[in-house]
Scaffold this motif. Structure first.
Motif, PDB file in Angstrom:
ATOM      1  N   GLU A 190      -1.634   3.014  -7.426  1.00  0.00           N
ATOM      2  CA  GLU A 190      -1.394   4.288  -6.748  1.00  0.00           C
ATOM      3  C   GLU A 190      -2.316   4.488  -5.559  1.00  0.00           C
ATOM      4  O   GLU A 190      -2.030   5.310  -4.685  1.00  0.00           O
ATOM      5  N   ALA A 191      -3.435   3.753  -5.536  1.00  0.00           N
ATOM      6  CA  ALA A 191      -4.374   3.860  -4.419  1.00  0.00           C
ATOM      7  C   ALA A 191      -4.131   2.805  -3.349  1.00  0.00           C
ATOM      8  O   ALA A 191      -4.818   2.795  -2.323  1.00  0.00           O
ATOM      9  N   VAL A 192      -3.173   1.910  -3.592  1.00  0.00           N
ATOM     10  CA  VAL A 192      -2.852   0.843  -2.639  1.00  0.00           C
ATOM     11  C   VAL A 192      -1.634   1.251  -1.828  1.00  0.00           C
ATOM     12  O   VAL A 192      -0.637   1.709  -2.383  1.00  0.00           O
ATOM     13  N   ARG A 193      -1.718   1.081  -0.528  1.00  0.00           N
ATOM     14  CA  ARG A 193      -0.624   1.448   0.363  1.00  0.00           C
ATOM     15  C   ARG A 193       0.055   0.200   0.915  1.00  0.00           C
ATOM     16  O   ARG A 193      -0.585  -0.851   1.043  1.00  0.00           O
ATOM     17  N   PRO A 194       1.327   0.272   1.261  1.00  0.00           N
ATOM     18  CA  PRO A 194       1.994  -0.874   1.906  1.00  0.00           C
ATOM     19  C   PRO A 194       1.279  -1.245   3.200  1.00  0.00           C
ATOM     20  O   PRO A 194       0.755  -0.380   3.912  1.00  0.00           O
ATOM     21  N   ALA A 195       1.282  -2.535   3.480  1.00  0.00           N
ATOM     22  CA  ALA A 195       0.639  -3.008   4.710  1.00  0.00           C
ATOM     23  C   ALA A 195       1.601  -3.913   5.456  1.00  0.00           C
ATOM     24  O   ALA A 195       2.436  -4.600   4.859  1.00  0.00           O
ATOM     25  N   SER A 196       1.472  -3.923   6.759  1.00  0.00           N
ATOM     26  CA  SER A 196       2.264  -4.829   7.585  1.00  0.00           C
ATOM     27  C   SER A 196       1.539  -5.022   8.908  1.00  0.00           C
ATOM     28  O   SER A 196       0.651  -4.240   9.270  1.00  0.00           O
ATOM     29  N   GLY A 197       1.915  -6.079   9.592  1.00  0.00           N
ATOM     30  CA  GLY A 197       1.358  -6.310  10.910  1.00  0.00           C
ATOM     31  C   GLY A 197       0.208  -7.299  10.919  1.00  0.00           C
ATOM     32  O   GLY A 197      -0.226  -7.809   9.892  1.00  0.00           O
ATOM     33  N   ARG A 198      -0.311  -7.551  12.108  1.00  0.00           N
ATOM     34  CA  ARG A 198      -1.307  -8.587  12.335  1.00  0.00           C
ATOM     35  C   ARG A 198      -2.744  -8.088  12.248  1.00  0.00           C
ATOM     36  O   ARG A 198      -3.661  -8.892  12.183  1.00  0.00           O
ATOM     37  N   ARG A 199      -2.957  -6.783  12.251  1.00  0.00           N
ATOM     38  CA  ARG A 199      -4.338  -6.267  12.273  1.00  0.00           C
ATOM     39  C   ARG A 199      -4.959  -6.372  10.881  1.00  0.00           C
ATOM     40  O   ARG A 199      -4.496  -5.754   9.927  1.00  0.00           O
ATOM     41  N   TYR A 200      -6.040  -7.147  10.804  1.00  0.00           N
ATOM     42  CA  TYR A 200      -6.688  -7.298   9.504  1.00  0.00           C
ATOM     43  C   TYR A 200      -7.287  -5.977   9.041  1.00  0.00           C
ATOM     44  O   TYR A 200      -7.273  -5.665   7.840  1.00  0.00           O
ATOM     45  N   ALA A 201      -7.780  -5.185   9.950  1.00  0.00           N
ATOM     46  CA  ALA A 201      -8.367  -3.890   9.572  1.00  0.00           C
ATOM     47  C   ALA A 201      -7.339  -3.010   8.861  1.00  0.00           C
ATOM     48  O   ALA A 201      -7.689  -2.271   7.919  1.00  0.00           O
ATOM     49  N   ASP A 202      -6.088  -3.097   9.260  1.00  0.00           N
ATOM     50  CA  ASP A 202      -5.046  -2.314   8.596  1.00  0.00           C
ATOM     51  C   ASP A 202      -4.819  -2.802   7.167  1.00  0.00           C
ATOM     52  O   ASP A 202      -4.602  -2.000   6.252  1.00  0.00           O
ATOM     53  N   PHE A 203      -4.854  -4.119   6.989  1.00  0.00           N
ATOM     54  CA  PHE A 203      -4.673  -4.658   5.644  1.00  0.00           C
ATOM     55  C   PHE A 203      -5.821  -4.227   4.734  1.00  0.00           C
ATOM     56  O   PHE A 203      -5.594  -3.795   3.599  1.00  0.00           O
ATOM     57  N   VAL A 204      -7.053  -4.330   5.200  1.00  0.00           N
ATOM     58  CA  VAL A 204      -8.194  -3.922   4.374  1.00  0.00           C
ATOM     59  C   VAL A 204      -8.080  -2.440   4.014  1.00  0.00           C
ATOM     60  O   VAL A 204      -8.321  -2.046   2.864  1.00  0.00           O
ATOM     61  N   ALA A 205      -7.697  -1.627   4.977  1.00  0.00           N
ATOM     62  CA  ALA A 205      -7.572  -0.193   4.718  1.00  0.00           C
ATOM     63  C   ALA A 205      -6.490   0.110   3.684  1.00  0.00           C
ATOM     64  O   ALA A 205      -6.557   1.125   2.978  1.00  0.00           O
ATOM     65  N   SER A 206      -5.503  -0.781   3.574  1.00  0.00           N
ATOM     66  CA  SER A 206      -4.414  -0.546   2.621  1.00  0.00           C
ATOM     67  C   SER A 206      -4.836  -0.782   1.176  1.00  0.00           C
ATOM     68  O   SER A 206      -4.138  -0.352   0.248  1.00  0.00           O
ATOM     69  N   ARG A 207      -5.951  -1.479   0.975  1.00  0.00           N
ATOM     70  CA  ARG A 207      -6.452  -1.748  -0.374  1.00  0.00           C
ATOM     71  C   ARG A 207      -7.916  -1.304  -0.416  1.00  0.00           C
ATOM     72  O   ARG A 207      -8.829  -2.129  -0.424  1.00  0.00           O
ATOM     73  N   PRO A 208      -8.156   0.009  -0.446  1.00  0.00           N
ATOM     74  CA  PRO A 208      -9.520   0.537  -0.306  1.00  0.00           C
ATOM     75  C   PRO A 208     -10.358   0.276  -1.558  1.00  0.00           C
ATOM     76  O   PRO A 208      -9.819  -0.001  -2.643  1.00  0.00           O
ATOM     77  N   PRO A 209     -11.670   0.384  -1.441  1.00  0.00           N
ATOM     78  CA  PRO A 209     -12.533   0.224  -2.617  1.00  0.00           C
ATOM     79  C   PRO A 209     -12.160   1.166  -3.758  1.00  0.00           C
ATOM     80  O   PRO A 209     -12.330   0.823  -4.937  1.00  0.00           O
ATOM     81  N   GLU A 210     -11.650   2.342  -3.431  1.00  0.00           N
ATOM     82  CA  GLU A 210     -11.279   3.310  -4.471  1.00  0.00           C
ATOM     83  C   GLU A 210     -10.235   2.749  -5.432  1.00  0.00           C
ATOM     84  O   GLU A 210     -10.168   3.149  -6.597  1.00  0.00           O
TER      85      GLU A 210
END
Length: 439
Positions: A190-210
Motif C-alpha cells: 500500500e506504500a508502494v506506487r507504480p513507477a515508469s520512465g527513465r528517471r532513477y529518482a522517480d523509481f526510488v521515490a515509488s518504493r519509499p523507506p516507509e
C-alpha cells in the motif's frame, strides 16, 4: 591429506598464521603455522603466498537460481559455477522464480531433481509460504528445507502471491509449531506506487523507506503474537534499524540481512535509464548506505548475502531504460566478496568481520554447523583470497553477465577455492543439502 599453510588465515574471528590439515572432506585440525607433521607420502602441501589469506568458503543464503521453469534466466550449472569462482561454496536457493515454485513437497522434489548432478557447490533450498499453503509448511520442513519465504507485496511473478496480515499470521503460527524459520520480503504494497520512465529518482521515490518500515513492523508484531522465529531479507531502508534493534533487545528471535548492492552502490550514482541497477527494494541514497554500515557494525544487521536475481537481458529493458518495466534484480553472486571487501576496508573494517557477515553468520542462521568456518570437524570449504590485489569486474559465469558492477574497479581476488577438500573448479560435485543433516 592436504596441508595448507597460511601466514594469514581467518580462524575464530581473528586473522593469524595457521596450518590447516584436511583429511577427505573435513578439516582434521587447525595448528600453528610451523607445526612439523609426519604426513603420508601422498600429502599435498600448499603454502599460500604472502599476499594471500585463507578464508572459509562463503555461504550465500539468498540466491534465485530459477530452475526449473525459468532456466533461461539462470540455472544450477551456471549459478553454482559463478558461486565457486567467487569463493561461495554453499548457496540456499529461493522458492521463486522457478516453475513450479517450491510451495509443497512435490515441487521441492521437482527442484531437487533439476539440480541433481549439475551443482559445482553445495546447495540447500528454501520453501515458500503463499496464501492457502500453511498446512504444507511442516511437510516442507520435514523434507529438509531451511525455512520458508513469503512476500508481503506482489512478488513480480503470479505463481508466488503475497501474504496479507491474516495469511502471515497463519504461516507464522504454523512455523512456530515446529520451531522453524520464516523469512520475509518486507515491503508494504500500500506504500508502494507504480513507477515508469527513465528517471532513477522517480523509481526510488515509488518504493519509499516507509514501505519497509511498515511491513517490518507488522512482521515483528505478528512474530511476537505467534512466537515464531523470523528473518528480514535484503534490508534496504536504514530507517527500520531502530525498531529491529528494539525487537532484538526485547528478546524477539529476529535476524536481518542486507546485500552488497545496498552497501556499495548509491542512488546518486545510478544513471537515468541504467536499469542494471534496478532491484526491489531499491538502492537508496549515500546517507542510507552509511547507516546500513553502522547497522552492521552495531550488530543489528547480522549478515550480507547476494540476493542474486538475474534475468534475460531483454527483461531488463536496457533499450528503453524504463525502470517501471524492467525486472528488479541484481546479478552479483560471483563478485560479492570483492564488492563488500572493497567498501569495508575503506571504512576500516577487518577482513575477519567480512567473513563473519558472509560466511559464519549465514551458516549459523540456517543451522549449517559444518559450514562457514575453519575449525576441526568443519567441511573443508576453503578460499584463497588476495585482499590487496586489484580486480576489474569482467568475465562472469552467470548465465547472463548483466550487472551494474561490469567494469567496476575493486580490490580483492579469489585465487583458489576448495569444496569439501577438492578443487571447486566448476565440476558438478556439489551436494544437495537438507536441514539438520550436518549437525
Amino acid at each position: 591429506m592436504i596441508v595448507i599453510r597460511a601466514r594469514r588465515a581467518v580462524v575464530d574471528g581473528a586473522e593469524g598464521p595457521a596450518a590447516v590439515l584436511v583429511s577427505g572432506e573435513r578439516i582434521q585440525a587447525v595448528l600453528p603455522y610451523d607445526t612439523p607433521l609426519d604426513a603420508p607420502d601422498d600429502t599435498e602441501d600448499v603454502i599460500l603466498a604472502d599476499d594471500e589469506v585463507l578464508l572459509p568458503g562463503l555461504v550465500d543464503t539468498h540466491v534465485h537460481v530459477n530452475e526449473p521453469g525459468r532456466t533461461e534466466w539462470e540455472g544450477f550449472a551456471t549459478a553454482t559455477r559463478a558461486a565457486a569462482a567467487g569463493g561461495v561454496t554453499t548457496i540456499v536457493d529461493m522458492p521463486l522464480n522457478s516453475l513450479p515454485p517450491t510451495v509443497d513437497v512435490a515441487a521441492l522434489q521437482t527442484k531437487r531433481a533439476a539440480a541433481d548432478g549439475q551443482c559445482a557447490v553445495d546447495v540447500g533450498f528454501w520453501g515458500g509460504a503463499v496464501p492457502g499453503n500453511a498446512g504444507e509448511l511442516a511437510k516442507l520442513h520435514a523434507e529438509g528445507v531451511f525455512g520458508v519465504k513469503c512476500f508481503l507485496l506482489d512478488s513480480g511473478v503470479p505463481e508466488f502471491p503475497p501474504l496479507d496480515a491474516d495469511g502471515l499470521r497463519a504461516a507464522l503460527s504454523a512455523v512456530a509449531e515446529y520451531d522453524g524459520l520464516l523469512i520475509a520480503h518486507a515491503e508494504d504494497g500500500e506504500a508502494v506506487r507504480p513507477a515508469s520512465g527513465r528517471r532513477y529518482a522517480d523509481f526510488v521515490a515509488s518504493r519509499p523507506p516507509e514501505a519497509e518500515d511498515g511491513a517490518i513492523a507488522m512482521l515483528l508484531r505478528l512474530a511476537r503474537e505467534t512466537g515464531a522465529r523470523v528473518h528480514v531479507v535484503h534490508l534496504s531502508a536504514a530507517s527500520a534499524l531502530p525498531q529491529l534493534a528494539a525487537a532484538r533487545a526485547g528478546g524477539l528471535p529476529v535476524s536481518v540481512e542486507t546485500c552488497p548492492h545496498y552497501l556499495a552502490l548509491t542512488a546518486e550514482e545510478v544513471p537515468d535509464g541504467d536499469t542494471r541497477f534496478k532491484c526491489c527494494p531499491p538502492v537508496r541514497e549515500a546517507a542510507n548506505r552509511d547507516a546500513l554500515w553502522q547497522g552492521l557494525a552495531d550488530g543489528v544487521i547480522d549478515m550480507v548475502v547476494s540476493d542474486h536475481s538475474p534475468s534475460p537481458p531483454e527483461l531488463k529493458h536496457l533499450d528503453t531504460g524504463d525502470f517501471g518495466a524492467a525486472w528488479g534484480g541484481i546479478a552479483s553472486l560471483q563478485v560479492g566478496l570483492p564488492v563488500v571487501w572493497t567498501e569495508a576496508r575503506r571504512r576500516g573494517h577487518r577482513l575477519a568481520e567480512v567473513v563473519e557477515w558472509m560466511a559464519h553468520a549465514p551458516a549459523a542462521r540456517v543451522g549449517l554447523a559444518r559450514k562457514g568456518r575453519i575449525a576441526a570437524g568443519a567441511d573443508a570449504d576453503l578460499v584463497v583470497f588476495a585482499p590487496d590485489a586489484p580486480y576489474t569486474v569482467g568475465e562472469l559465469h552467470h548465465r547472463h553477465p548483466v550487472t551494474p558492477y561490469a567494469g567496476r574497479e575493486l580490490t580483492g581476488v579469489v585465487r583458489r577455492t576448495w569444496l569439501r577438500g577438492a578443487p571447486a573448479d566448476g565440476v558438478p560435485r556439489g551436494r544437495l543439502l537438507r536441514r539438520g543433516e550436518d549437525r
